[in-house]
Design a protein around this motif. Structure first.
Motif, PDB file in Angstrom:
ATOM      1  N   SER A 127       0.834  -1.216   0.000  1.00  0.00           N
ATOM      2  CA  SER A 127       0.000   0.000   0.000  1.00  0.00           C
ATOM      3  C   SER A 127       0.863   1.259   0.000  1.00  0.00           C
ATOM      4  O   SER A 127       0.512   2.259  -0.633  1.00  0.00           O
ATOM      5  N   ILE A 128       2.004   1.220   0.670  1.00  0.00           N
ATOM      6  CA  ILE A 128       2.929   2.360   0.671  1.00  0.00           C
ATOM      7  C   ILE A 128       3.542   2.530  -0.709  1.00  0.00           C
ATOM      8  O   ILE A 128       3.641   3.664  -1.211  1.00  0.00           O
ATOM      9  N   ILE A 129       3.930   1.425  -1.326  1.00  0.00           N
ATOM     10  CA  ILE A 129       4.535   1.474  -2.654  1.00  0.00           C
ATOM     11  C   ILE A 129       3.544   2.071  -3.674  1.00  0.00           C
ATOM     12  O   ILE A 129       3.918   2.880  -4.515  1.00  0.00           O
ATOM     13  N   LYS A 130       2.285   1.696  -3.567  1.00  0.00           N
ATOM     14  CA  LYS A 130       1.275   2.174  -4.513  1.00  0.00           C
ATOM     15  C   LYS A 130       1.025   3.677  -4.369  1.00  0.00           C
ATOM     16  O   LYS A 130       0.618   4.336  -5.315  1.00  0.00           O
ATOM     17  N   GLN A 131       1.270   4.209  -3.172  1.00  0.00           N
ATOM     18  CA  GLN A 131       1.082   5.661  -2.950  1.00  0.00           C
ATOM     19  C   GLN A 131       2.237   6.390  -3.569  1.00  0.00           C
ATOM     20  O   GLN A 131       2.247   7.416  -4.062  1.00  0.00           O
TER      21      GLN A 131
END
Length: 131
Positions: A127-131
């Motif tokens: 989820s952090i990578i996608k942000q």
């Protein structure tokens, strides 16, 4: 009693073949002789699938880790013994380069994770990578 349980849990054709056997041990021995080789082939197939599985960049890490957990579970059922630390390492090796920092942190901090905890951590990272 064990013989009765075995008898009702196998297919009709096998029931007929094993009807004359006097002990449950004889029935189990015969069944193992019939199907033991299939177990080895199934284990090889599952191991090959596990070792060749790689996640494709951009696909869901949850689905990938669940697939890996399923393959590891299948191998365990087939008699393979893979310790929990090695299982986590196998999953980590299948991740794309975008999870490189997580792998470094895992190794540097000597994290002790179960597969379920690893899944949760990887989903948070995703989820952090996608942000």
């Amino acid at each position: 009693m064990a013989k009765c349980y075995i008898h009702v849990s196998i297919a009709n054709v096998l029931q007929h073949q094993h009807q004359s056997m006097t002990t449950a041990y004889d029935m189990l021995k015969s069944l193992k002789e019939m199907f033991g080789e299939q177990n080895g082939a199934a284990k090889q197939t599952a191991m090959k699938a596990l070792l060749t599985t790689k996640i494709i960049e951009g696909t869901s890490v949850r689905e990938h880790v669940l697939k890996m957990m399923s393959l590891l579970n299948e191998l365990e059922i087939l008699g393979a013994v893979i310790d929990k630390e090695s299982q986590v390492e196998m999953v980590l090796q299948t991740l794309p380069n975008s999870f490189q920092q997580f792998r470094l942190n895992y190794n540097r901090n000597k994290m002790d994770l179960s597969l379920a905890k690893l899944l949760n951590e990887l989903q948070a990272v995703e989820s952090i990578i996608k942000q």
